[in-house]
Design an enzyme around this catalytic site. Structure first.
Site, PDB file in Angstrom:
ATOM      1  N   LYS A 220      52.964 -20.391 -45.561  1.00 18.14           N
ATOM      2  CA  LYS A 220      51.712 -21.398 -44.459  1.00 18.14           C
ATOM      3  C   LYS A 220      52.397 -21.720 -43.698  1.00 18.14           C
ATOM      4  CE  LYS A 220      47.562 -21.880 -48.138  1.00 18.14           C
ATOM      5  NZ  LYS A 220      47.425 -22.917 -49.173  1.00 18.14           N
ATOM      6  N   ARG A 255      51.010 -20.429 -56.213  1.00 21.63           N
ATOM      7  CA  ARG A 255      50.199 -19.404 -55.949  1.00 21.63           C
ATOM      8  C   ARG A 255      51.607 -18.789 -54.892  1.00 21.63           C
ATOM      9  NH1 ARG A 255      47.035 -17.529 -51.567  1.00 21.63           N
ATOM     10  NH2 ARG A 255      45.728 -16.269 -52.457  1.00 21.63           N
TER      11      ARG A 255
END
Length: 450
Positions: A220, A255
């Site tokens: 991210k 995740r």
């Protein structure tokens, strides 16, 4: 704590890796790499072979600014992949915010619904109530097209935590069991890089909700900003370190895109030790033997715990004033519970605790009598012992209000190493009352407040 996902049950004491399979042409980090049936299946098999416990299949990109696709297109992309993986015995998660897609994929064998919109849609909540799938409830303001224009928060940790509590309460009011729910603070979804970093440095606050917690840092933008890495595909090692940090703060579901890097980072994962603290005699003049003096004494003990080698303070309860237990004719105590991640073995940790007690004037002349500092190991993750030197879990922990109440505050779903659930504790000694947070909360080290 267990996370129940249809026929799969996961033990949250150890990290659970959720591998990502994007069957989309436009995902932010790997768009187009796996958007064919054969490539998606092979990638999922590779992730499982490398150690992924769950495969998260997504047919719609939710990166900032992504345009929505029709439910028909999303189903075309993911339904056959979900069905094939489920038939191979994999635990499959469907990453969708659309009730029709979720329902079809659950019917095809998906064991988890991962909804980035936090089950805001009543129809999605209906799907959840009609099945026994695990649920991932994520925080996001608006939708992917607008979320990065909605990054105004006063206290982002508290606001996201309270939002997730509200969403989960709605699900539970529909009869959905707490053990099916996992919460995800949603780093990168309607948050700046700094806000996402703050959330990820304070994941222990989401453990307080009593649900499984997801850590989803993989590739991210906040990882890129934090570590100075421009390309998403180059962020795997840094993402794995973020996942390790999240796991040590209490997240149990990771995740991740790169399972190998995550497994390598998790080799550094340290056991959780729970330590209870108590004081009813402060090392000050008799005129100052009040609550504040006892709190000051325990703060010195917590400071010493923070200085132990290979040890990190994860969380600390408020301070509690409690009645004396077992020997009643003595002053009231102040107590607290802290959670540590430590590489120190249990018996060596006990020696360190005794050294801290001694440095703070502990004198052992009377069993259960007054003391300047009392430090007890209550539990040490996956470690059980029963001998004269050290008995773990602590045999009297669950009968003491001054242990049970502060431990419930920071880890309400805690399970001791011997399998005993904190929720089943029935304390009968040392009634305790929490002191207000403004006057009696331990302030975590500055590193946790980034």
């Amino acid at each position: 704590m267990l996370w129940k996902c249809a026929s799969f049950t996961f033990d949250c004491q150890r990290p659970i890796i959720m591998g990502v399979v994007n069957v989309t042409p436009d995902s932010f980090s790997d768009g187009g790499q796996f958007n064919s049936f054969d490539r998606a299946l092979q990638h999922a098999r590779d992730l499982q072979t490398r150690g992924a416990h769950i495969i998260d299949v997504g047919g719609e990109s939710t990166r900032p600014g992504a345009q929505p696709v029709s439910e028909e297109e999303e189903l075309v992309r993911c339904i056959d992949v979900v069905r094939a993986l489920a038939q191979e015995g994999m635990c499959v998660s469907i990453d969708t915010r659309h009730a029709r897609v979720a329902r079809a994929c659950v019917c095809a064998g998906a064991a988890i619904i991962n909804d980035v919109s936090g089950f805001r849609d009543p129809e999605m909540r209906k799907v959840a109530a009609e099945c026994n799938a695990g649920l991932v409830v994520m925080h996001m303001k608006g939708d992917p097209t607008t979320m990065q224009q909605q990054t105004n928060y006063t206290d982002i940790v508290a606001e996201v935590r309270d939002y997730l509590r509200e969403r989960c309460n709605l699900l539970q009011e529909m009869g959905i069991a707490r053990q099916r729910i996992c919460v995800d603070p949603g780093p990168g979804f309607g948050k700046t890089a700094e806000q996402s970093r703050t959330l990820m440095r304070n994941l222990q606050e989401f453990v307080h909700l009593g649900y499984a917690v997801m850590c989803a840092p993989s590739r991210k933008s906040y990882v890129g900003a934090t570590y100075g890495i421009e390309k998403p595909l180059d962020r795997d090692e840094a993402s794995a370190q973020e996942a390790l940090m999240g796991a040590e703060l209490g997240a149990c579901v990771l995740r991740m895109h790169n399972v190998d890097a995550t497994q390598a980072a998790l080799k550094q994962f340290r056991p959780l030790a729970v330590v209870a603290l108590g004081c009813n005699v402060a090392l000050v003049d008799d005129a100052a033997q009040g609550v504040d003096a006892k709190i000051a004494q325990l703060n010195m003990a917590i400071g010493a715990l923070c200085s132990l080698p290979d040890t990190t303070l994860v969380d600390a309860s408020r301070f509690y004033e409690s009645e004396p237990a077992y020997k009643e004719d003595q002053p009231a105590f102040v107590n607290a519970v802290v959670a540590l991640r430590t590489g120190i073995a249990p018996r060596d940790l006990l020696k360190y605790l005794h050294a801290i007690e001694n440095s703070l004037g502990r004198v052992r002349t009377e069993e259960n009598g007054p003391r300047t500092c009392d430090l007890d190991i209550i539990d040490y993750q996956l470690y059980v012992s029963d001998d004269e030197q050290l008995t773990l879990p602590h045999p009297r922990a669950c009968e003491r209000y001054f242990v049970v109440d502060p431990l419930r505050e920071i880890m309400p779903s805690f399970v001791f190493a011997n399998g005993v659930k904190l929720a089943d504790a029935q304390p009968c000694f040392g009634k305790a009352e929490a002191l207000t947070r403004s006057e009696a909360a331990y302030e975590p080290p500055a590193a946790q407040q980034e």
